[in-house]
Scaffold this motif. Sequence first.
Motif, PDB file in Angstrom:
ATOM      1  N   ASN A 101      36.210  33.652  58.668  1.00  0.00           N
ATOM      2  CA  ASN A 101      36.956  33.357  57.446  1.00  0.00           C
ATOM      3  C   ASN A 101      37.057  34.632  56.615  1.00  0.00           C
ATOM      4  N   PRO A 102      38.144  34.820  55.865  1.00  0.00           N
ATOM      5  CA  PRO A 102      38.294  36.051  55.061  1.00  0.00           C
ATOM      6  C   PRO A 102      37.123  36.221  54.091  1.00  0.00           C
ATOM      7  N   SER A 103      36.336  37.270  54.322  1.00  0.00           N
ATOM      8  CA  SER A 103      35.075  37.451  53.598  1.00  0.00           C
ATOM      9  C   SER A 103      34.876  38.889  53.154  1.00  0.00           C
ATOM     10  N   TRP A 104      33.922  39.045  52.261  1.00  0.00           N
ATOM     11  CA  TRP A 104      33.436  40.355  51.825  1.00  0.00           C
ATOM     12  C   TRP A 104      31.957  40.444  52.155  1.00  0.00           C
ATOM     13  N   SER A 133      27.147  37.608  52.740  1.00  0.00           N
ATOM     14  CA  SER A 133      28.527  37.419  53.173  1.00  0.00           C
ATOM     15  C   SER A 133      29.132  36.348  52.275  1.00  0.00           C
ATOM     16  N   ALA A 134      30.291  36.642  51.693  1.00  0.00           N
ATOM     17  CA  ALA A 134      30.935  35.685  50.799  1.00  0.00           C
ATOM     18  C   ALA A 134      32.375  35.470  51.249  1.00  0.00           C
ATOM     19  N   TRP A 193      40.500  34.895  47.026  1.00  0.00           N
ATOM     20  CA  TRP A 193      40.519  34.653  45.577  1.00  0.00           C
ATOM     21  C   TRP A 193      39.950  35.787  44.749  1.00  0.00           C
ATOM     22  N   TYR A 194      39.236  36.724  45.365  1.00  0.00           N
ATOM     23  CA  TYR A 194      38.595  37.818  44.637  1.00  0.00           C
ATOM     24  C   TYR A 194      38.885  39.150  45.324  1.00  0.00           C
ATOM     25  N   THR A 195      39.287  40.136  44.535  1.00  0.00           N
ATOM     26  CA  THR A 195      39.450  41.497  45.042  1.00  0.00           C
ATOM     27  C   THR A 195      38.116  42.229  44.907  1.00  0.00           C
ATOM     28  N   LYS A 196      38.032  43.404  45.521  1.00  0.00           N
ATOM     29  CA  LYS A 196      36.824  44.220  45.376  1.00  0.00           C
ATOM     30  C   LYS A 196      36.552  44.511  43.909  1.00  0.00           C
TER      31      LYS A 196
END
Length: 110
Positions: free
Chosen positions: A29-32, A47-48, A53-56
């Motif tokens: 899933n698209p994560s940071w 891992s989030a 919904w959130y940029t760096k």
Amino acid sequence: MQATLDDFKKIEMRIGRIVAVDDFAEARNPSWKLTIDFGPYGTKRSSAAVRPWYTKSDLLGRLVVCVTNFPPRRIATFESEVLTLGALEKDGKVVLLRPDADAELGSPIA
């Protein structure tokens, strides 16, 4: 199933500040990949799956609430050490939890 106050007390939640945000292309899933500072408790990684919904820049420096006493979990190629908490909306959007005012890093949630 109802949880007891003793059950709740087993979960350690603390305030942290996101100090680094890295790409995580290997995640399903698209994560940071987040590095979070918990003050006297050190830095931990998480891992989030909040990339839609959130940029760096949205995340860097933000206070978050994390569960800090779950065992580490391998997500793709990454060892996630803490669970960053968020509210899951009906449409699947995740809204990260944070205190409404500055709080000391490492402060427990009671």
